[in-house]
Scaffold this motif. Structure first.
Motif, short mmCIF file in Angstrom:
data_model
loop_
_atom_site.label_atom_id
_atom_site.label_comp_id
_atom_site.label_asym_id
_atom_site.label_seq_id
_atom_site.Cartn_x
_atom_site.Cartn_y
_atom_site.Cartn_z
N LEU A 1 -6.59 2.57 -4.72
CA LEU A 1 -6.79 1.18 -4.31
C LEU A 1 -7.95 1.04 -3.32
N GLU A 2 -8.08 2.03 -2.44
CA GLU A 2 -9.16 1.97 -1.45
C GLU A 2 -10.53 2.04 -2.12
N SER A 3 -10.62 2.74 -3.25
CA SER A 3 -11.90 2.89 -3.93
C SER A 3 -12.31 1.65 -4.72
N ILE A 4 -11.35 0.80 -5.03
CA ILE A 4 -11.64 -0.36 -5.89
C ILE A 4 -12.69 -1.30 -5.29
N PRO A 5 -12.57 -1.73 -4.02
CA PRO A 5 -13.59 -2.63 -3.47
C PRO A 5 -14.99 -2.02 -3.46
N GLN A 6 -15.08 -0.70 -3.32
CA GLN A 6 -16.38 -0.03 -3.33
C GLN A 6 -16.94 0.06 -4.74
N ARG A 7 -16.09 0.45 -5.68
CA ARG A 7 -16.54 0.61 -7.07
C ARG A 7 -16.93 -0.72 -7.71
N PHE A 8 -16.26 -1.81 -7.27
CA PHE A 8 -16.48 -3.10 -7.91
C PHE A 8 -17.05 -4.14 -6.94
N ASP A 9 -17.80 -3.65 -5.97
CA ASP A 9 -18.43 -4.55 -5.00
C ASP A 9 -19.42 -5.48 -5.72
N GLU B 1 -7.34 -4.71 -1.86
CA GLU B 1 -7.63 -4.59 -0.43
C GLU B 1 -6.38 -4.85 0.40
N ASP B 2 -5.62 -5.88 0.02
CA ASP B 2 -4.39 -6.22 0.76
C ASP B 2 -3.37 -5.09 0.66
N LYS B 3 -3.22 -4.52 -0.52
CA LYS B 3 -2.24 -3.45 -0.71
C LYS B 3 -2.68 -2.18 0.02
N THR B 4 -3.98 -1.95 0.08
CA THR B 4 -4.50 -0.79 0.81
C THR B 4 -4.14 -0.88 2.29
N LYS B 5 -4.32 -2.06 2.87
CA LYS B 5 -3.97 -2.27 4.28
C LYS B 5 -2.48 -2.06 4.51
N GLU B 6 -1.68 -2.51 3.57
CA GLU B 6 -0.23 -2.36 3.69
C GLU B 6 0.17 -0.88 3.65
N LEU B 7 -0.41 -0.14 2.71
CA LEU B 7 -0.08 1.28 2.57
C LEU B 7 -0.55 2.10 3.77
N ALA B 8 -1.65 1.67 4.38
CA ALA B 8 -2.21 2.40 5.52
C ALA B 8 -1.26 2.43 6.72
N LYS B 9 -0.25 1.57 6.70
CA LYS B 9 0.71 1.51 7.80
C LYS B 9 1.87 2.49 7.62
N SER B 10 1.99 3.07 6.42
CA SER B 10 3.10 4.00 6.18
C SER B 10 2.82 5.34 6.84
N ASP B 11 3.88 6.03 7.26
CA ASP B 11 3.72 7.32 7.94
C ASP B 11 3.06 8.36 7.04
N THR B 12 3.41 8.34 5.76
CA THR B 12 2.83 9.31 4.83
C THR B 12 1.32 9.17 4.75
N LEU C 1 2.44 4.21 -7.37
CA LEU C 1 3.41 3.58 -6.48
C LEU C 1 4.82 3.67 -7.06
N ASN C 2 4.93 3.44 -8.35
CA ASN C 2 6.24 3.51 -9.01
C ASN C 2 6.83 4.91 -8.94
N GLU C 3 5.95 5.92 -8.90
CA GLU C 3 6.39 7.32 -8.82
C GLU C 3 6.59 7.78 -7.39
N GLY C 4 6.34 6.88 -6.43
CA GLY C 4 6.52 7.22 -5.02
C GLY C 4 5.37 7.98 -4.41
N ASP C 5 4.23 8.03 -5.08
CA ASP C 5 3.06 8.75 -4.57
C ASP C 5 2.14 7.74 -3.87
N ASP C 6 2.51 7.39 -2.64
CA ASP C 6 1.75 6.37 -1.90
C ASP C 6 0.32 6.82 -1.60
N TRP C 7 0.13 8.10 -1.34
CA TRP C 7 -1.20 8.58 -0.97
C TRP C 7 -2.18 8.47 -2.14
#
Length: 341
Positions: free
Chosen positions: A254-262, A273-284, A242-248
């Motif tokens: 972040l999306e893999s974290i809830p699955q890996r640590f279920d 999970e919250d940050k994943t939902k936020e990023l999913a709204k970006s155009d990129t 995120l700091n490097e601007g690589d949102d994808w």
């Protein structure tokens, strides 16, 4: 050979499997950050669920590529497995690789010779090529060793010297938790944690953490601390992206974290999970997700056989046109190039 698995490498389905399972690049001893990828399809693994080099990070891994039609190789399995048992208490894993074999033949072979190691069915020889191993065949080169060391370096094995190869793989290798500090009742959970199968260990660890048995509780707490450390590392990597601007890249991590640590109740999981939902709204990220879905659809279409190949090629061309700057478009171009389209 009559028993070889007839793989149509000219078809899109085979190309898809090849790109999805392994990056076919050779390497030299000592190379860092290997591009090598192990197959993720459970059908290509025997005696183990799919493992990844990421989940095995910090461990030594010895790969034994073998020619199953060789009588000498077949007769040597008891010796090999006996040698590997000498390393049971050390952070090194032995994985066998059978290339180009009919899956039915391989399954019978492993049962007949009582092979207990994790075994990868490298049906199209992509893993063999990625490890820079000349094609194995009876009467010629019948086996080869390769290794990934605990420090991330990779190299060729030391001929038939299994111990020498294992020692090279142990360079920089360490357990997350010393097995001597783990109660016998938690050894299964410990192994799951060490192999990166955190979800499989969640229930026994959370239950043991509430135990009235002090030894069991202490062991569970050590393993839970190791899991939390891995979770924190994953979240830190996502933040760096995120700091490097690589949102994808951050989104994927972040999306893999809830699955890996279920199964765990760490606060970081909910925040991921919250940050994943936020990023999913970006155009990129929206564009990357749309492209990934198209790639998945193409793969599913190609898997239906020859009738689906042309339709899949059309989907891949459309993907490249509509989402040219995405990760999926790069993969689509590789696939199209591999089949001359």
């Amino acid at each position: 050979m009559s028993r070889r698995y007839p793989v149509a490498l000219a078809t899109l389905a085979a190309a898809l499997a090849c790109v999805a399972n392994v990056s076919a690049q050779s390497y030299e001893a000592g190379e860092q950050e290997p591009a090598l990828r192990l197959p993720t399809d459970p059908r290509l693994w025997h005696n183990s669920p799919p493992l990844t080099l990421e989940s095995l990070k910090g461990k030594g891994v010895v790969f034994y590529l073998f020619e199953e039609e060789s009588p000498r190789i077949a007769a040597n399995w008891p010796n090999l497995q006996g040698l590997s048992k000498q390393y049971e208490g050390k952070p090194v894993l032995f994985v066998a690789v059978s290339s180009g074999t009919d899956p039915r033949v391989l399954k019978r072979y492993l049962g007949q010779y009582r092979v207990g190691w994790p075994v990868i069915h490298d049906y199209d020889r992509s893993l063999e090529r990625a490890m820079a191993v000349p094609q194995l065949n009876p009467g010629g080169d019948e086996f080869a060793f390769r290794y990934v060391a605990g420090d991330g370096s990779m190299g060729q094995g030391k001929g038939a010297d299994v111990a020498g190869t294992a020692e090279a793989a142990l360079k920089g290798a360490a357990w997350r938790v010393d097995p001597a500090e783990v109660p016998e009742k938690l050894k299964g959970a410990w192994r799951a944690v060490e192999l990166g199968s955190f979800t499989a260990a969640a229930r026994p660890l959370t239950q043991a953490a509430e135990s009235k048995d002090d030894e069991l509780k202490a062991g569970a707490e050590k393993l839970l601390a190791a899991v939390e450390e891995e979770l924190t590392s994953a979240a830190k990597e996502a933040q760096e992206s995120l700091n490097e601007g690589d949102d994808w890249h951050a989104y994927k991590l972040l999306e893999s974290i809830p699955q890996r640590f279920d199964g765990y109740e760490f606060d970081l999981i909910e925040r991921a999970e919250d940050k994943t939902k936020e990023l999913a709204k970006s155009d990129t990220v929206k564009g990357q997700i749309a492209a990934a879905k198209m790639l998945g659809k193409a793969m599913a279409t190609a898997s239906r056989g020859p009738s689906g190949v042309n339709r899949a090629k059309g989907l891949l061309n459309r993907l490249v046109e509509e989402h040219p700057d995405t990760e999926a478009a790069v993969k689509a171009q590789e696939l199209l190039a591999s089949i001359g389209s």
